[in-house]
Scaffold this motif. Structure first.
Motif, PDB file in Angstrom:
ATOM      1  N   GLN A 162      45.192  22.661  24.869  1.00  0.00           N
ATOM      2  CA  GLN A 162      45.813  21.554  25.594  1.00  0.00           C
ATOM      3  C   GLN A 162      45.742  21.788  27.098  1.00  0.00           C
ATOM      4  OE1 GLN A 162      49.759  21.191  23.982  1.00  0.00           O
ATOM      5  NE2 GLN A 162      49.054  20.340  22.028  1.00  0.00           N
ATOM      6  N   HIS A 163      45.903  23.033  27.506  1.00  0.00           N
ATOM      7  CA  HIS A 163      45.797  23.358  28.930  1.00  0.00           C
ATOM      8  C   HIS A 163      44.390  23.066  29.456  1.00  0.00           C
ATOM      9  CE1 HIS A 163      49.516  25.142  30.434  1.00  0.00           C
ATOM     10  NE2 HIS A 163      49.691  25.733  29.266  1.00  0.00           N
ATOM     11  N   VAL A 164      43.381  23.532  28.740  1.00  0.00           N
ATOM     12  CA  VAL A 164      42.019  23.376  29.263  1.00  0.00           C
ATOM     13  C   VAL A 164      41.567  21.913  29.198  1.00  0.00           C
ATOM     14  CG1 VAL A 164      41.314  25.757  28.861  1.00  0.00           C
ATOM     15  CG2 VAL A 164      41.003  24.080  27.050  1.00  0.00           C
ATOM     16  N   LEU A 165      42.089  21.145  28.238  1.00  0.00           N
ATOM     17  CA  LEU A 165      41.820  19.707  28.218  1.00  0.00           C
ATOM     18  C   LEU A 165      42.365  19.059  29.485  1.00  0.00           C
ATOM     19  CD1 LEU A 165      41.186  16.906  27.067  1.00  0.00           C
ATOM     20  CD2 LEU A 165      43.285  17.076  25.689  1.00  0.00           C
ATOM     21  N   ALA A 166      43.611  19.354  29.827  1.00  0.00           N
ATOM     22  CA  ALA A 166      44.204  18.784  31.037  1.00  0.00           C
ATOM     23  C   ALA A 166      43.470  19.256  32.286  1.00  0.00           C
ATOM     24  CB  ALA A 166      45.682  19.151  31.111  1.00  0.00           C
ATOM     25  N   ASP A 167      43.045  20.521  32.291  1.00  0.00           N
ATOM     26  CA  ASP A 167      42.278  21.027  33.435  1.00  0.00           C
ATOM     27  C   ASP A 167      40.981  20.248  33.604  1.00  0.00           C
ATOM     28  OD1 ASP A 167      44.215  22.908  33.938  1.00  0.00           O
ATOM     29  OD2 ASP A 167      43.133  24.570  32.999  1.00  0.00           O
ATOM     30  N   ALA A 168      40.314  19.947  32.483  1.00  0.00           N
ATOM     31  CA  ALA A 168      39.069  19.180  32.543  1.00  0.00           C
ATOM     32  C   ALA A 168      39.315  17.782  33.096  1.00  0.00           C
ATOM     33  CB  ALA A 168      38.438  19.100  31.152  1.00  0.00           C
ATOM     34  N   MET A 169      40.438  17.192  32.727  1.00  0.00           N
ATOM     35  CA  MET A 169      40.788  15.872  33.253  1.00  0.00           C
ATOM     36  C   MET A 169      41.005  15.931  34.758  1.00  0.00           C
ATOM     37  SD  MET A 169      43.421  14.745  30.221  1.00  0.00           S
ATOM     38  CE  MET A 169      43.937  13.210  31.002  1.00  0.00           C
ATOM     39  N   GLU A 170      41.723  16.952  35.214  1.00  0.00           N
ATOM     40  CA  GLU A 170      41.995  17.068  36.647  1.00  0.00           C
ATOM     41  C   GLU A 170      40.724  17.346  37.439  1.00  0.00           C
ATOM     42  OE1 GLU A 170      45.277  19.952  36.650  1.00  0.00           O
ATOM     43  OE2 GLU A 170      46.545  18.270  37.272  1.00  0.00           O
ATOM     44  N   ARG A 171      39.813  18.119  36.865  1.00  0.00           N
ATOM     45  CA  ARG A 171      38.535  18.356  37.559  1.00  0.00           C
ATOM     46  C   ARG A 171      37.747  17.056  37.681  1.00  0.00           C
ATOM     47  NH1 ARG A 171      38.475  23.062  34.416  1.00  0.00           N
ATOM     48  NH2 ARG A 171      37.070  22.091  32.910  1.00  0.00           N
ATOM     49  N   ALA A 172      37.749  16.258  36.620  1.00  0.00           N
ATOM     50  CA  ALA A 172      37.052  14.974  36.669  1.00  0.00           C
ATOM     51  C   ALA A 172      37.659  14.068  37.730  1.00  0.00           C
ATOM     52  CB  ALA A 172      37.090  14.302  35.301  1.00  0.00           C
ATOM     53  N   ALA A 173      38.987  14.057  37.812  1.00  0.00           N
ATOM     54  CA  ALA A 173      39.657  13.239  38.825  1.00  0.00           C
ATOM     55  C   ALA A 173      39.359  13.754  40.224  1.00  0.00           C
ATOM     56  CB  ALA A 173      41.161  13.215  38.564  1.00  0.00           C
ATOM     57  N   GLY A 174      39.244  15.075  40.365  1.00  0.00           N
ATOM     58  CA  GLY A 174      38.949  15.653  41.671  1.00  0.00           C
ATOM     59  C   GLY A 174      37.563  15.316  42.177  1.00  0.00           C
ATOM     60  N   ARG A 175      36.645  15.031  41.267  1.00  0.00           N
ATOM     61  CA  ARG A 175      35.278  14.663  41.663  1.00  0.00           C
ATOM     62  C   ARG A 175      35.152  13.187  42.018  1.00  0.00           C
ATOM     63  NH1 ARG A 175      34.061  18.106  37.153  1.00  0.00           N
ATOM     64  NH2 ARG A 175      33.815  16.269  35.813  1.00  0.00           N
ATOM     65  N   GLU A 176      36.168  12.406  41.692  1.00  0.00           N
ATOM     66  CA  GLU A 176      36.104  10.966  41.940  1.00  0.00           C
ATOM     67  C   GLU A 176      36.318  10.675  43.418  1.00  0.00           C
ATOM     68  OE1 GLU A 176      35.551   7.015  40.646  1.00  0.00           O
ATOM     69  OE2 GLU A 176      35.271   8.935  39.619  1.00  0.00           O
ATOM     70  N   PRO A 177      35.438   9.873  44.036  1.00  0.00           N
ATOM     71  CA  PRO A 177      35.633   9.547  45.453  1.00  0.00           C
ATOM     72  C   PRO A 177      36.902   8.725  45.661  1.00  0.00           C
ATOM     73  CG  PRO A 177      33.891   8.199  44.502  1.00  0.00           C
ATOM     74  CD  PRO A 177      34.234   9.233  43.473  1.00  0.00           C
ATOM     75  N   GLY A 178      37.546   8.949  46.748  1.00  0.00           N
ATOM     76  CA  GLY A 178      38.755   8.200  47.061  1.00  0.00           C
ATOM     77  C   GLY A 178      38.430   6.793  47.537  1.00  0.00           C
ATOM     78  N   ALA A 179      39.454   6.084  47.925  1.00  0.00           N
ATOM     79  CA  ALA A 179      39.279   4.718  48.417  1.00  0.00           C
ATOM     80  C   ALA A 179      40.405   4.409  49.388  1.00  0.00           C
ATOM     81  CB  ALA A 179      39.286   3.717  47.261  1.00  0.00           C
ATOM     82  N   ASP A 180      40.098   3.586  50.405  1.00  0.00           N
ATOM     83  CA  ASP A 180      41.120   3.201  51.364  1.00  0.00           C
ATOM     84  C   ASP A 180      42.183   2.315  50.727  1.00  0.00           C
ATOM     85  OD1 ASP A 180      39.824   4.596  53.356  1.00  0.00           O
ATOM     86  OD2 ASP A 180      38.604   2.868  53.973  1.00  0.00           O
ATOM     87  N   ASP A 181      41.762   1.522  49.745  1.00  0.00           N
ATOM     88  CA  ASP A 181      42.697   0.645  49.042  1.00  0.00           C
ATOM     89  C   ASP A 181      43.477   1.478  48.018  1.00  0.00           C
ATOM     90  OD1 ASP A 181      44.060  -1.341  47.750  1.00  0.00           O
ATOM     91  OD2 ASP A 181      42.311  -2.183  46.736  1.00  0.00           O
ATOM     92  N   PRO A 182      44.798   1.574  48.148  1.00  0.00           N
ATOM     93  CA  PRO A 182      45.582   2.394  47.213  1.00  0.00           C
ATOM     94  C   PRO A 182      45.416   1.961  45.763  1.00  0.00           C
ATOM     95  CG  PRO A 182      46.900   1.814  49.127  1.00  0.00           C
ATOM     96  CD  PRO A 182      45.641   0.998  49.217  1.00  0.00           C
ATOM     97  N   ALA A 183      45.330   0.662  45.518  1.00  0.00           N
ATOM     98  CA  ALA A 183      45.180   0.189  44.146  1.00  0.00           C
ATOM     99  C   ALA A 183      43.850   0.643  43.560  1.00  0.00           C
ATOM    100  CB  ALA A 183      45.288  -1.337  44.098  1.00  0.00           C
ATOM    101  N   LEU A 184      42.780   0.527  44.360  1.00  0.00           N
ATOM    102  CA  LEU A 184      41.470   0.956  43.890  1.00  0.00           C
ATOM    103  C   LEU A 184      41.446   2.461  43.660  1.00  0.00           C
ATOM    104  CD1 LEU A 184      38.535   0.403  43.210  1.00  0.00           C
ATOM    105  CD2 LEU A 184      37.999   0.520  45.664  1.00  0.00           C
TER     106      LEU A 184
END
Length: 215
Positions: free
Chosen positions: A70-92
């Motif tokens: 369960q820990h490594v699953l959540a870690d994989a999710m956070e790594r995927a989110a960390g690779r996602e480019p941000g956006a100026d629009d908070p909703a986006l």
């Protein structure tokens, strides 16, 4: 929870952790069914008696492996989110994070099917375990769900989703990615070629994100 070093080299200086490492390897290779205390002991190079000094039985060892998975699953999710480019629009930005977390969830299931199955297994107490008091569970709340719920909370704060439906939306999002993962692992979708599989994943994620606006 004990630290997990991973790999095939087990250090006897910490026998409990060495057994956990061996059990994690077994789960990685063949899912929770492969996790057997005697086999973990054999891999480490100790007797089953020595292993039973650290674990009451297979159930306790498997619960420890489940917590790690369960820990490594959540870690994989956070790594995927960390690779996602941000956006100026908070909703986006919030929508992209939610989609990325879901993508990391499904990606982990496809890349690590044994550990993914172990993360949601239901260990049973058998044999000598039933004669011994159960040790307090040392597993956290399923962090994967917490990450999805927090992402939905952030999306709700942007005003694009109703704030009153967040608990139900979290369960719905989790159900979508978990169900898709199982279909890709064990259902008819397991036969999809990579390109079509990716298209199904991205379509599902788009539905999860768009669905938060309609709730």
């Amino acid at each position: 929870m004990a630290a997990i070093s991973g790999g095939k080299t087990y250090h006897h200086g910490d026998l409990r952790n060495a057994l956990i490492c061996a059990a994690v390897d077994l789960a990685t290779e063949g899912g929770p069914e492969r996790v057997v205390l005697r086999e973990a002991a054999r891999r480490v190079g100790v007797s089953p008696t020595a292993a039973y000094r650290h674990f009451d039985g297979r159930g306790e060892l498997l619960r420890t492996v489940r917590a790690h998975a369960q820990h490594v699953l959540a870690d994989a999710m956070e790594r995927a989110a960390g690779r996602e480019p941000g956006a100026d629009d908070p909703a986006l930005a919030a929508e992209r994070r939610l989609a990325a977390l879901c993508r990391g969830y499904v990606g982990f299931a496809v890349d690590q099917p044994g550990l993914y199955r172990a993360a949601f297994c239901v260990p049973r107490r058998t044999g000598t375990e039933l004669l011994m008091p159960e040790r307090p569970a040392a597993e956290p709340e399923v962090r994967a769900f917490t990450l999805l719920r927090e992402a939905l909370d952030a999306l709700a704060r942007t005003g694009t989703a109703r704030t009153g439906v967040r608990p139900a939306a979290g369960a719905a999002a989790w159900s979508a990615v978990h169900g898709l993962s199982l279909l890709l692992l064990d259902g008819p979708l397991r036969r999809l070629p990579a390109q079509r599989r990716n298209a199904v994943v991205e379509t599902t994620l788009a539905m999860v994100v768009s669905g938060t606006r309609a709730l």
